[in-house]
Design a protein around this motif. Structure first.
Motif, PDB file in Angstrom:
ATOM      1  N   VAL A  28       0.832  -1.205   0.000  1.00 57.29           N
ATOM      2  CA  VAL A  28       0.000   0.000   0.000  1.00 57.29           C
ATOM      3  C   VAL A  28       0.866   1.253   0.000  1.00 57.29           C
ATOM      4  CG1 VAL A  28      -1.658   1.348   1.348  1.00 57.29           C
ATOM      5  CG2 VAL A  28      -1.978  -1.125   1.097  1.00 57.29           C
ATOM      6  N   ALA A  29       1.872   1.290   0.890  1.00 51.81           N
ATOM      7  CA  ALA A  29       2.729   2.472   1.006  1.00 51.81           C
ATOM      8  C   ALA A  29       3.518   2.729  -0.271  1.00 51.81           C
ATOM      9  CB  ALA A  29       3.683   2.320   2.190  1.00 51.81           C
ATOM     10  N   ALA A  30       3.811   1.667  -1.024  1.00 52.01           N
ATOM     11  CA  ALA A  30       4.547   1.816  -2.285  1.00 52.01           C
ATOM     12  C   ALA A  30       3.665   2.335  -3.412  1.00 52.01           C
ATOM     13  CB  ALA A  30       5.177   0.481  -2.678  1.00 52.01           C
ATOM     14  N   GLY A  31       2.385   2.479  -3.143  1.00 51.03           N
ATOM     15  CA  GLY A  31       1.484   3.013  -4.154  1.00 51.03           C
ATOM     16  C   GLY A  31       0.989   1.997  -5.157  1.00 51.03           C
ATOM     17  N   ARG A  32       1.188   0.708  -4.882  1.00 51.79           N
ATOM     18  CA  ARG A  32       0.709  -0.327  -5.792  1.00 51.79           C
ATOM     19  C   ARG A  32      -0.755  -0.636  -5.518  1.00 51.79           C
ATOM     20  NH1 ARG A  32       4.866  -3.438  -8.081  1.00 51.79           N
ATOM     21  NH2 ARG A  32       3.237  -4.665  -9.074  1.00 51.79           N
ATOM     22  N   VAL A  50      -9.531 -14.552   9.261  1.00 46.93           N
ATOM     23  CA  VAL A  50     -10.550 -13.629   8.734  1.00 46.93           C
ATOM     24  C   VAL A  50     -10.739 -12.459   9.687  1.00 46.93           C
ATOM     25  CG1 VAL A  50     -13.003 -13.379   8.186  1.00 46.93           C
ATOM     26  CG2 VAL A  50     -11.740 -15.388   7.372  1.00 46.93           C
ATOM     27  N   SER A  51     -10.836 -12.732  10.993  1.00 48.72           N
ATOM     28  CA  SER A  51     -11.004 -11.662  11.975  1.00 48.72           C
ATOM     29  C   SER A  51      -9.837 -10.685  11.921  1.00 48.72           C
ATOM     30  CB  SER A  51     -11.136 -12.258  13.378  1.00 48.72           C
ATOM     31  OG  SER A  51     -11.254 -11.230  14.351  1.00 48.72           O
ATOM     32  N   ASN A  52      -8.616 -11.218  11.833  1.00 44.99           N
ATOM     33  CA  ASN A  52      -7.434 -10.349  11.739  1.00 44.99           C
ATOM     34  C   ASN A  52      -7.517  -9.442  10.511  1.00 44.99           C
ATOM     35  OD1 ASN A  52      -6.404 -11.653  13.993  1.00 44.99           O
ATOM     36  ND2 ASN A  52      -4.869 -12.829  12.866  1.00 44.99           N
ATOM     37  N   ALA A  53      -7.876 -10.036   9.380  1.00 46.59           N
ATOM     38  CA  ALA A  53      -7.909  -9.269   8.130  1.00 46.59           C
ATOM     39  C   ALA A  53      -8.996  -8.205   8.160  1.00 46.59           C
ATOM     40  CB  ALA A  53      -8.116 -10.209   6.942  1.00 46.59           C
ATOM     41  N   MET A  54     -10.162  -8.548   8.686  1.00 49.39           N
ATOM     42  CA  MET A  54     -11.246  -7.577   8.715  1.00 49.39           C
ATOM     43  C   MET A  54     -10.952  -6.451   9.705  1.00 49.39           C
ATOM     44  SD  MET A  54     -12.847  -8.865   6.311  1.00 49.39           S
ATOM     45  CE  MET A  54     -14.079  -7.570   6.259  1.00 49.39           C
ATOM     46  N   ALA A  55     -10.316  -6.783  10.825  1.00 53.04           N
ATOM     47  CA  ALA A  55      -9.929  -5.744  11.783  1.00 53.04           C
ATOM     48  C   ALA A  55      -8.898  -4.809  11.170  1.00 53.04           C
ATOM     49  CB  ALA A  55      -9.383  -6.386  13.055  1.00 53.04           C
ATOM     50  N   ALA A  56      -7.942  -5.372  10.432  1.00 53.78           N
ATOM     51  CA  ALA A  56      -6.928  -4.545   9.772  1.00 53.78           C
ATOM     52  C   ALA A  56      -7.563  -3.670   8.700  1.00 53.78           C
ATOM     53  CB  ALA A  56      -5.844  -5.434   9.171  1.00 53.78           C
ATOM     54  N   ARG A  57      -8.505  -4.233   7.931  1.00 57.24           N
ATOM     55  CA  ARG A  57      -9.158  -3.435   6.889  1.00 57.24           C
ATOM     56  C   ARG A  57      -9.889  -2.244   7.504  1.00 57.24           C
ATOM     57  NH1 ARG A  57     -13.394  -5.466   2.203  1.00 57.24           N
ATOM     58  NH2 ARG A  57     -14.845  -5.765   3.926  1.00 57.24           N
ATOM     59  N   ARG A  58     -10.569  -2.468   8.630  1.00 59.98           N
ATOM     60  CA  ARG A  58     -11.292  -1.373   9.284  1.00 59.98           C
ATOM     61  C   ARG A  58     -10.312  -0.328   9.822  1.00 59.98           C
ATOM     62  NH1 ARG A  58     -16.029  -2.121  13.725  1.00 59.98           N
ATOM     63  NH2 ARG A  58     -17.128  -2.758  11.834  1.00 59.98           N
ATOM     64  N   PHE A  60      -7.115   0.349   9.000  1.00 55.51           N
ATOM     65  CA  PHE A  60      -6.261   1.035   8.035  1.00 55.51           C
ATOM     66  C   PHE A  60      -7.020   1.556   6.813  1.00 55.51           C
ATOM     67  CE2 PHE A  60      -3.345  -1.829  10.345  1.00 55.51           C
ATOM     68  CZ  PHE A  60      -2.536  -0.850  10.914  1.00 55.51           C
ATOM     69  N   GLY A  61      -8.325   1.366   6.787  1.00 57.52           N
ATOM     70  CA  GLY A  61      -9.134   1.947   5.723  1.00 57.52           C
ATOM     71  C   GLY A  61      -8.917   1.328   4.359  1.00 57.52           C
ATOM     72  N   TRP A  62      -8.638   0.026   4.305  1.00 60.34           N
ATOM     73  CA  TRP A  62      -8.413  -0.620   3.015  1.00 60.34           C
ATOM     74  C   TRP A  62      -9.701  -0.626   2.196  1.00 60.34           C
ATOM     75  CZ3 TRP A  62      -5.771  -5.509   5.472  1.00 60.34           C
ATOM     76  CH2 TRP A  62      -4.495  -5.147   5.922  1.00 60.34           C
ATOM     77  N   GLY A  63      -9.577  -0.286   0.936  1.00 58.73           N
ATOM     78  CA  GLY A  63     -10.742  -0.271   0.068  1.00 58.73           C
ATOM     79  C   GLY A  63     -10.874  -1.507  -0.802  1.00 58.73           C
ATOM     80  N   PHE A  64      -9.895  -2.390  -0.774  1.00 56.42           N
ATOM     81  CA  PHE A  64      -9.953  -3.564  -1.643  1.00 56.42           C
ATOM     82  C   PHE A  64     -10.755  -4.689  -0.978  1.00 56.42           C
ATOM     83  CE2 PHE A  64      -5.812  -3.191   0.468  1.00 56.42           C
ATOM     84  CZ  PHE A  64      -5.824  -4.305   1.312  1.00 56.42           C
ATOM     85  N   PRO A  65     -11.330  -5.591  -1.794  1.00 58.68           N
ATOM     86  CA  PRO A  65     -12.150  -6.669  -1.233  1.00 58.68           C
ATOM     87  C   PRO A  65     -11.305  -7.719  -0.517  1.00 58.68           C
ATOM     88  CG  PRO A  65     -11.926  -6.931  -3.603  1.00 58.68           C
ATOM     89  CD  PRO A  65     -11.311  -5.610  -3.273  1.00 58.68           C
ATOM     90  N   VAL A  66     -11.930  -8.379   0.450  1.00 57.40           N
ATOM     91  CA  VAL A  66     -11.291  -9.450   1.211  1.00 57.40           C
ATOM     92  C   VAL A  66     -12.178 -10.689   1.089  1.00 57.40           C
ATOM     93  CG1 VAL A  66     -10.508 -10.221   3.480  1.00 57.40           C
ATOM     94  CG2 VAL A  66     -10.260  -7.806   2.825  1.00 57.40           C
ATOM     95  N   HIS A  67     -11.564 -11.817   0.701  1.00 50.63           N
ATOM     96  CA  HIS A  67     -12.317 -13.034   0.421  1.00 50.63           C
ATOM     97  C   HIS A  67     -11.774 -14.197   1.249  1.00 50.63           C
ATOM     98  CE1 HIS A  67     -13.993 -11.093  -3.214  1.00 50.63           C
ATOM     99  NE2 HIS A  67     -12.781 -10.578  -3.348  1.00 50.63           N
ATOM    100  N   ALA A  68     -12.660 -14.925   1.910  1.00 52.37           N
ATOM    101  CA  ALA A  68     -12.259 -16.106   2.673  1.00 52.37           C
ATOM    102  C   ALA A  68     -12.039 -17.283   1.737  1.00 52.37           C
ATOM    103  CB  ALA A  68     -13.319 -16.448   3.709  1.00 52.37           C
TER     104      ALA A  68
END
Length: 315
Positions: A28-32, A50-58, A60-68
Motif C-alpha cells: 500500500v505504502a509503495a502506491g501499488r 478472517v477476523s485479523n484481516a477484517m480488523a486490519a481493513r477497518r 487502516f481503511g483498506w478499500g480492496f475486497p477481502v475473500h475467505a
C-alpha cells in the motif's frame, strides 16, 4: 520465467499474521494497487485469520475486497503456528487488533481470484500455504499460464517447522506440488533469503514516537514479533513475508536463480521439504529461487510501510 510487469496491480493471498499485515502495508505504502486479498488457514485457523484481516481493513481503511478461502489443506488436515504465534497468530507486547465481526466479501476466494485473472490480472503475492492457488489451478488450469506467482515459502536448506520443511510448505505440500505441476511462473522466496533480512524490538522506536492508536498497535506487534526468537527482542529476528512483498514492489531487491523445484510429499522426516536441483543439465529449471536480498533496502520498505500506515500517510 517472465519478468514481473512493473507497476501492475497485485492480488495478495495470505494467512494474516503480523508479517502478512506488514507486507500488505508495504505494498500500500509503495502506491501499488491491491486488487484483492484472499485468505487461507495457516498462521491461525481460518476464522481467526478472517477476523485479523477484517480488523486490519477497518483500522487502516483498506478499500480492496477481502475473500475467505481454504480452511484446511488439500488433504483435509489443518496445521497452524499457534505454538509460536499464539491464538491470534499475532504475538504482541501489549495491544492487539480489536476483535472484528465484519464479514468478508461474499464471493469465495478462488472464484474471486479467477475472475480477476480472467479480467487480465497477473501478479499474485502468496504469503501462506498455497491451498487457494492449488484449488485455482485445479478448477481453472487455463489460468495457470497467466499467473506470475511470488511465494514466501520453502527452503533450499533447513526448515523451521521441521528440520527439513518450512511452515508454509509443510502446511500443504500437496498444494505446492500441484502449483508446480500446473506450470505456474513461480518465484520462491524461501527461508534462505528471508533469514538475511532481520529486525529487532529496537526497530519499533519510530512507531512508539508517532502519535495515535495505530502507531501504538504496530509498535506492540513489531515488538511481539521481534521477541519470537528471544524474549529480549534484541536478537535479530528474520523477516519473512515482507521480503516477498519487496520482490513485488522492487524486483531488483532480491537476486534469483533458475532451478528445478519439487516438494516432498511422503517422507517420514522430510514431508514438505522443498528440493532444489540447481544443475540445469540434470533437470530443466521450473522456478526462480531467491538468493541474496538487498537487506537494507527491504528493511527500509518494511519500516517505511509501517510508519506510513501508522501516521495515515498511506490511506
Amino acid at each position: 520465467m517472465r519478468d514481473l510487469p512493473p507497476g501492475a496491480p497485485v492480488w495478495i493471498d495470505c494467512d494474516m499474521g503480523f508479517d502478512d499485515l506488514a507486507a500488505v502495508l508495504m505494498v500500500v505504502a509503495a502506491g501499488r494497487e491491491i486488487a484483492g486479498l484472499s485468505l487461507v488457514a495457516g498462521n491461525a485457523a481460518l476464522p481467526q485469520v478472517v477476523s485479523n484481516a477484517m480488523a486490519a481493513r477497518r483500522l487502516f481503511g483498506w478499500g480492496f475486497p477481502v475473500h475467505a478461502g481454504a480452511a484446511t489443506a488439500l488433504n483435509g488436515t489443518q496445521v497452524d503456528a499457534g505454538y509460536v504465534l499464539g491464538a491470534t497468530g499475532m504475538p504482541s507486547a501489549g495491544r492487539q487488533l480489536a476483535p472484528c465481526a465484519d464479514a468478508p466479501d461474499s464471493r469465495e476466494a478462488v472464484a474471486a481470484l479467477a475472475g480477476w485473472l480472467d479480467a487480465g490480472g497477473r501478479v499474485v503475492l502468496a504469503l501462506g500455504p498455497l491451498t487457494n492457488i492449488a484449488q485455482l489451478v485445479a478448477a481453472r488450469p487455463d489460468l495457470a499460464a497467466r499467473l506470475d506467482l511470488v511465494w514466501m515459502g520453502g527452503s533450499a536448506t533447513t526448515g523451521n517447522h521441521t528440520a527439513a520443511a518450512e511452515f508454509n510448505a509443510f502446511a500443504d505440500p500437496e498444494a505446492v506440488a500441484q502449483v508446480i505441476a500446473a506450470g505456474v511462473s513461480l518465484r520462491m522466496v524461501g527461508l534462505d533469503c528471508c533469514r538475511q533480512v532481520c529486525v529487532t524490538a529496537g526497530d519499533a522506536a519510530p512507531l512508539r514516537a508517532a502519535p495515535g492508536e495505530a502507531a501504538a498497535l504496530l509498535a506492540d506487534l513489531l515488538t511481539g514479533y521481534a521477541r519470537i526468537r528471544d524474549p529480549s527482542g534484541a536478537v535479530p529476528m528474520a523477516l519473512f513475508d515482507p521480503v516477498a512483498a519487496a520482490v513485488v514492489i522492487d524486483p531488483a531487491s532480491v537476486a534469483f536463480t533458475p532451478a528445478r523445484l519439487d516438494c516432498e510429499l511422503s517422507g517420514d522426516l522430510t514431508r514438505g521439504m522443498t528440493v532444489i536441483e540447481w544443475r540445469a543439465r540434470k533437470s530443466a529449471p521450473n522456478a526462480l529461487i531467491a538468493g541474496r536480498p538487498d537487506a537494507a533496502a527491504i528493511r527500509t520498505l518494511f519500516l517505511t510501510g509501517l510508519l506510513a500506515a501508522a501516521t495515515g500517510e498511506s490511506r
